[in-house]
Scaffold this motif. Structure first.
Motif, PDB file in Angstrom:
ATOM      1  N   GLU A 147       0.828  -1.211   0.000  1.00 56.32           N
ATOM      2  CA  GLU A 147       0.000   0.000   0.000  1.00 56.32           C
ATOM      3  C   GLU A 147       0.858   1.254   0.000  1.00 56.32           C
ATOM      4  O   GLU A 147       0.676   2.165  -0.823  1.00 56.32           O
ATOM      5  N   ARG A 194      -5.694  -0.173  -1.780  1.00 55.05           N
ATOM      6  CA  ARG A 194      -6.147   1.075  -1.143  1.00 55.05           C
ATOM      7  C   ARG A 194      -7.286   0.755  -0.182  1.00 55.05           C
ATOM      8  O   ARG A 194      -8.457   0.946  -0.516  1.00 55.05           O
ATOM      9  N   ARG A 210      -7.161  -0.286   9.083  1.00 54.85           N
ATOM     10  CA  ARG A 210      -7.440  -0.631   7.698  1.00 54.85           C
ATOM     11  C   ARG A 210      -8.595  -1.627   7.621  1.00 54.85           C
ATOM     12  O   ARG A 210      -8.653  -2.583   8.396  1.00 54.85           O
ATOM     13  N   TYR A 241     -10.648  -3.933   4.497  1.00 54.10           N
ATOM     14  CA  TYR A 241     -10.535  -4.376   3.110  1.00 54.10           C
ATOM     15  C   TYR A 241     -11.846  -5.002   2.651  1.00 54.10           C
ATOM     16  O   TYR A 241     -12.453  -5.800   3.374  1.00 54.10           O
ATOM     17  N   ASP A 269     -10.667  -5.796  -2.728  1.00 46.37           N
ATOM     18  CA  ASP A 269      -9.271  -5.691  -2.297  1.00 46.37           C
ATOM     19  C   ASP A 269      -8.630  -7.080  -2.183  1.00 46.37           C
ATOM     20  O   ASP A 269      -7.470  -7.276  -2.561  1.00 46.37           O
TER      21      ASP A 269
END
Length: 312
Positions: free
Chosen positions: A34, A41, A50, A52, A56
């Protein structure tokens, strides 16, 4: 935050440790992809964690496909962002050959600082299994072929051995603190004084989620059943780059497997060289490829935990 999927609108979102479990890519590598290359992203929670989505995760799987085909991580973004309708060109040769040469030069020049950079860089940018298969395992094999009776070979061997023992031992220790998986014991056979294969196998097993007891010193084979009993081991992995003595292969290892309450497995060049010696014995041959060895080990452990009842 839990390991289960999190709902955001209609689509589930996953924390980084769950993505790591699903894809086999550790969280350090995901963050490096990343930050350094913009390959993924993820969304962020108000506290900065984070999250996902399924897209992703599919993107991570596509990244792995290109890396496994030899594409350098720095070139992957351009390939995966091409429109689906455009035929993706065949990848150029990756930079593994160059990395292997740099690593060999660092060992031969006893440049531990360079070794540190190459070790950390490879394991932060690529999955551990890929690093072992494409970089560390081939380099160890090449170096062992080169060394022979060459002047300075013993010094090079011991420097690399000390370096890997420290770095791999540290990684295994920290992974063990957070792993809830079964524990395995990895040790080297008597003729393999350096223990490179045992250390690399320990690293691979640790990255695959196992708790690893790594013994890279001299260990009498007769004491290993006691070790498996006291440590609660699920499987015993023995590694060597040598053919090993005939009495070890033909008597001691089969006897050890018969006495042990857990599977006794053989990995490394010895498994290829001596495969026929273990036919019709309880010793499990995992082979020389560490990725395949882990898959076979998993099957062996499952079979031992769930034996098939005999027919009446």
């Amino acid at each position: 935050m839990t390991n289960t999927a999190m709902d955001s609108s209609a689509a589930p979102l996953y924390p980084i440790r769950e993505v790591s479990r699903l894809t086999g890519v550790n969280s350090v590598t995901l963050r490096a992809w990343e930050r350094r290359y913009g390959l993924i992203r993820p969304q962020r929670t108000p506290k900065g964690h984070r999250l996902y989505g399924r897209d992703d995760i599919e993107r991570v799987e596509r990244i792995l496909q290109w890396l496994n085909r030899g594409v350098p991580v720095s070139q992957v973004r351009e390939l995966i962002e091409q429109p689906e309708a455009v035929e993706t060109p065949a990848p150029q040769m990756g930079d593994w050959a160059s990395q292997r040469q740099h690593l060999i030069q660092a060992v031969e020049s006893l440049d531990t600082g360079r070794l540190e950079v190459l070790f950390n860089q490879s394991l932060s940018l690529y999955p551990v299994s890929l690093c072992i298969a494409e970089l560390w395992q081939p380099v160890v094999s090449q170096l062992e072929e080169r060394w022979g009776d060459q002047f300075g070979a013993t010094l090079q061997r011991r420097v690399l051995e000390s370096f890997l023992r420290t770095r791999i031992g540290t990684r295994v220790y920290h992974t063990n603190q957070v792993s809830n998986a079964g524990e395995i014991l990895v040790a080297r056979l008597p003729d393999d004084s350096s223990g490179f294969w045992a250390m690399l196998m320990g690293l691979a097993a640790s990255a695959a989620g196992y708790r690893v007891q790594l013994i890279d010193g001299d260990m009498p084979l007769s004491e290993l059943p006691l070790a498996t009993e006291r440590l609660g081991i699920k499987a015993l992995l023995l590694a060597s780059s040598h053919a090993e003595r005939s009495d070890v292969i033909r008597r001691q290892l089969p006897r050890l497997a018969e006495q042990s309450e857990v599977p006794v497995c053989l990995v490394g060049p010895v498994a290829r060289i001596r495969a026929t010696d273990f036919e019709n014995t309880p010793v499990a041959i995992l082979g020389e490829d560490m990725g395949q060895a882990l898959s076979r080990m998993r099957s062996v452990i499952d079979a031992a935990a769930n034996p098939v009842a005999p027919m009446r």
